[in-house]
Design an enzyme around this catalytic site. Structure first.
Site, mmCIF file in Angstrom:
data_model
loop_
_atom_site.group_PDB
_atom_site.id
_atom_site.type_symbol
_atom_site.label_atom_id
_atom_site.label_comp_id
_atom_site.label_asym_id
_atom_site.label_seq_id
_atom_site.Cartn_x
_atom_site.Cartn_y
_atom_site.Cartn_z
ATOM 1 N N CYS A 89 0.861 -1.189 0.000
ATOM 2 C CA CYS A 89 0.000 0.000 0.000
ATOM 3 C C CYS A 89 0.895 1.237 0.000
ATOM 4 O O CYS A 89 1.391 1.659 1.041
ATOM 5 C CB CYS A 89 -0.903 -0.009 1.238
ATOM 6 S SG CYS A 89 -2.176 1.255 1.212
ATOM 7 N N LEU A 90 1.138 1.780 -1.178
ATOM 8 C CA LEU A 90 2.054 2.919 -1.295
ATOM 9 C C LEU A 90 1.497 3.856 -2.367
ATOM 10 O O LEU A 90 1.262 3.432 -3.497
ATOM 11 C CB LEU A 90 3.448 2.391 -1.691
ATOM 12 C CG LEU A 90 4.592 3.386 -1.715
ATOM 13 C CD1 LEU A 90 4.845 3.983 -0.328
ATOM 14 C CD2 LEU A 90 5.869 2.715 -2.214
#
Lengths: 153, 584
Positions: A89-90
């Site tokens: 999750c970036l």
């Protein structure tokens, strides 16, 4: 096959990644597909992942650099922003991607994410909950996982 | 006979002025009689036949816009804003886009805090030039290019024209989010305006961008919407809070402003939405969407959650951030709502039973297929009848009226009663159709309401069948050969009478449904002062006079049938209860 018409930018990035690798990061293209990279990131010092070697895969889609590379952890890791399939999750891998970013900046951002987990925007609910309620214990689990799955054994 | 009809019509006009539904028909009267054209302010509409259907409206609370009008309005807003703020056209356009084309909002925000508006929109104070060297490195393809082959936004970050083309192309392909394009440099937020697009993109992308900009002007504006008819390119500018949501586009499509489904008065939008969902051929898909997605709380597009995190960001241009569990705004989340991963608002609401979804599913399953089929068939049949009536109306307007005028030696202006009848049929089919959706959702246990509703619906339907039959079948005779003047005059009286009777029936139906069938019971006096014919309907409902008497009785001896409208009157009456035609 996939290597025909490889954009000059990818060739340049690859050359630079090989000639001046970023500290703690190695990325080398697969022999049969120059868009597929085998990546290794060393667990940053003073993080629960210290001493671990984390394998990732990175793929440059046809639209790259207009579209973001696809990156995934192959080594199991106990981290609130990485799920059990290794997805990360970036923001820069999603809506904040810009063609002026590159493989190197992406990998550096992932390395920074290992140093500073962000349980406020979690991908893995349980791990994030653990991190928020009992950080010390969560860090211990992360160290344990690092020892179990990310050391050369 | 002629004067009889006129006076009756005039009294109708007078008696129902304060009722919206009748306003529409009143206008129709005025126009179709051809006496006071322009009286209602529609004389500036083109008066070809197709417009007769759409331009009949008193106090129009909306304006239909074509592409030229939209561009003109957009251009006017941009130009005047750029004058007021003494800024460029491109900046004015970006500002308006950012504030959803609300000129007043831009003024308010800009004069309150220009700096923060500039930051939010990405407008830099002054232009930074690219480094003044012969050759520069492009930050995307990593090649060195001559300075002349490179461009930058106001921030001065240089990229080669070919990469710009690709960057803009990708953004345009991704959709209307391209209207909020920023400099490719990840640390820079300089906005990319239409000037850059026009300078750097390929023609196709320029056109798409310009189209998105036009769409945005309509779609992001609270007062405007596109006409939802397929292929229609008109938009509607609606005056908020001005009564009825029914609007008619210049393409002749009538729709509800609120929910953009076809016009469905007197049935509520929520009922229509449920009904359409139920009818959807893809109901299995809909079940999947219901089960696996949630609508964005802001823009209502369905969102499928495909990853773990509860922090959802809707796709641009909405970009609304919300919590997947409680659908509340993300900003309100944090430590005090139990942290980001366990939303207390959701947990609390769940305990109160707000999210008991299995309950809702059970309820939906309860509605048996049989019951649904009953209503659906009637809904669909009226839909088809309406289509046929529309086609027939068109046919009459374009050819038959002229033919009829020749055969029967009557000027066309004297034949408008036929058009009027067909317009009434079309409108009534629409209302009747939606009453079946209403009936489907009317709770079974409300017996009084159901009975009253079915009675009103039955009366209206029977009236409409008589009218439709007369307008469709009986008309044919007169198209084939000349008939005696007297016979045609009788036909006129009969059709005009049926038209007015049917209109009354439907007014009653619409009023009753819109008041939620509130006035079930003996004291239904609401219409008594408005029109004599509706008073008669209410009196029929009074106790001691069974509502069903006129439709179910077998004792024909006690009734006489009105010559004009065929209504069955008690033998004690000397004039028809419905149309006031005298008994012979």
């Amino acid at each position: 096959m996939a290597n025909t018409n490889l954009p000059r930018r990818i060739i340049k990035e690859t050359q630079r990644l090989l000639s001046e690798p970023a500290p703690g990061i190695s990325a080398s293209p697969s022999e049969d597909n120059m868009r597929y990279f085998n990546v290794m990131i060393l667990g940053p010092t003073q993080s629960p992942f210290e001493g671990g070697v984390f394998k990732l895969e990175l793929f440059l889609p046809e639209e790259y650099p207009m579209a973001a590379p696809k990156v995934r952890f192959l080594t199991k890791i106990y981290h609130p922003n990485i799920d059990k399939l290794g997805r990360i999750c970036l923001d820069i891998l999603k809506d904040k991607w810009s063609p002026a970013l590159q493989i190197r900046t992406v990998l550096l951002s992932i390395q920074a994410l290992l140093s500073a987990p962000n349980p406020d925007d979690p991908l893995s609910d349980n791990i994030a909950k653990h991190w928020k309620t009992n950080e010390a214990e969560a860090v211990e689990t992360a160290k344990e996982w690092t020892r179990l799955y990310a050391t050369g054994a | 006979m002629e004067s009889d009809y006129d006076t009756q019509d005039a009294s109708d006009t007078e008696s129902m002025e304060d009722d919206f539904y009748s306003e529409e028909t009143v206008v129709r009267d005025g126009e179709d009689e051809g006496e006071d054209e322009g009286k209602y302010g529609f004389s500036d509409n083109e008066s070809d036949d197709s417009d007769v259907i759409v331009s009949e409206r008193l106090q129009q609370n909306y304006t239909v816009l074509d592409e030229t009008d939209i561009r003109q309005r957009q251009e006017d807003d941009i130009r005047s804003l750029s004058m007021v703020l003494s800024t460029s056209r491109v900046h004015a356009c970006l500002l308006l886009r950012h504030f959803n084309w609300s000129v007043s909002k831009v003024h308010e925000e800009w004069f309150a805090d220009e700096e923060s508006v500039r930051r939010a929109v990405g407008l830099l104070g002054k232009q930074v030039e690219m480094p003044n060297v012969a050759e520069l490195l492009c930050g995307i393809c990593f090649e060195v290019h001559p300075r002349t082959a490179m461009s930058s936004a106001a921030c001065g970050h240089p990229f080669c024209d070919s990469c710009w083309r690709g960057y803009i192309g990708t953004a345009v392909t991704n959709g209307p989010g391209c209207l909020m394009l920023r400099c490719p440099d990840p640390s820079c937020s300089a906005a990319i305006g239409q000037d850059m697009i026009d300078m750097l993109a390929i023609d196709e992308d320029k056109q798409k961008y310009s189209h998105y900009l036009l769409r945005s002007f309509i779609e992001n504006n609270r007062k405007t919407k596109w006409c939802p008819a397929p292929g229609c390119e008109f938009a509607i500018d609606f005056v908020m809070g001005s009564g009825s949501y029914d609007v008619s586009c210049n393409c002749s499509h009538s729709f509800c402003w609120n929910c953009t489904e076809e016009a469905h008065r007197p049935v509520e939008c929520s009922t229509v939405a449920k009904w359409i969902l139920k009818n959807s051929a893809e109901s299995e898909n809909m079940n999947w969407i219901l089960a696996n997605s949630k609508p964005c709380p802001k823009c209502k597009r369905p969102i499928e959650k495909n990853q773990g995190c509860m922090h959802i960001t809707c796709t641009p241009p909405c970009k609304h951030e919300f919590c997947w569990l409680c659908l509340g705004s993300w900003i309100e989340h944090g430590e005090r709502t139990g942290g980001f991963y366990a939303c207390n608002r959701y947990e609390a609401a769940k305990e109160e039973g707000v999210y008991d979804e299995s309950e809702r599913r059970r309820e939906m399953a309860k509605n048996s297929l049989e019951r649904y089929t009953h209503y659906y068939e009637r809904w669909a049949t009226n839909q088809r009848s309406r289509q046929k009536a529309l086609a027939q109306l068109h046919n009459i307007q374009t050819e038959k009226l002229e033919k009829l005028s020749k055969i029967q030696c009557q000027p066309e202006s004297q034949l408008k009663f036929i058009i009027e009848a067909m317009l009434q049929v079309v409108e009534c089919r629409r209302v009747l159709k939606w009453t079946y959706a209403y009936g489907y959702y009317l709770p079974e246990h409300e017996h009084a309401k159901r009975q009253f509703f079915e009675y009103l619906q039955g009366e209206a339907e029977a009236g409409l069948e008589r009218l439709h039959q007369c307008a469709e079948k009986e008309l044919r005779v007169y198209l084939e050969a000349e008939v005696p003047m007297k016979e045609f005059a009788d036909f006129r009286v009969k059709l005009a009478g049926l038209t007015s009777v049917t209109r009354n029936y439907f007014q009653n139906l619409v009023q009753a449904l819109e008041s939620g069938l509130e006035d079930v019971g003996p004291n239904r006096q609401t219409n008594s002062s408005k029109s004599s014919s509706s008073k008669n309907i209410s009196s029929k409902n009074s106790p001691g006079n069974s509502p069903k008497s006129s439709t179910t009785t077998n004792n024909f001896d006690n009734y006489w049938y009105c010559e004009r409208c065929t209504f069955a009157n008690p033998s004690s009456n000397q004039a028809c209860e419905m149309c006031e035609h005298r008994r012979h």
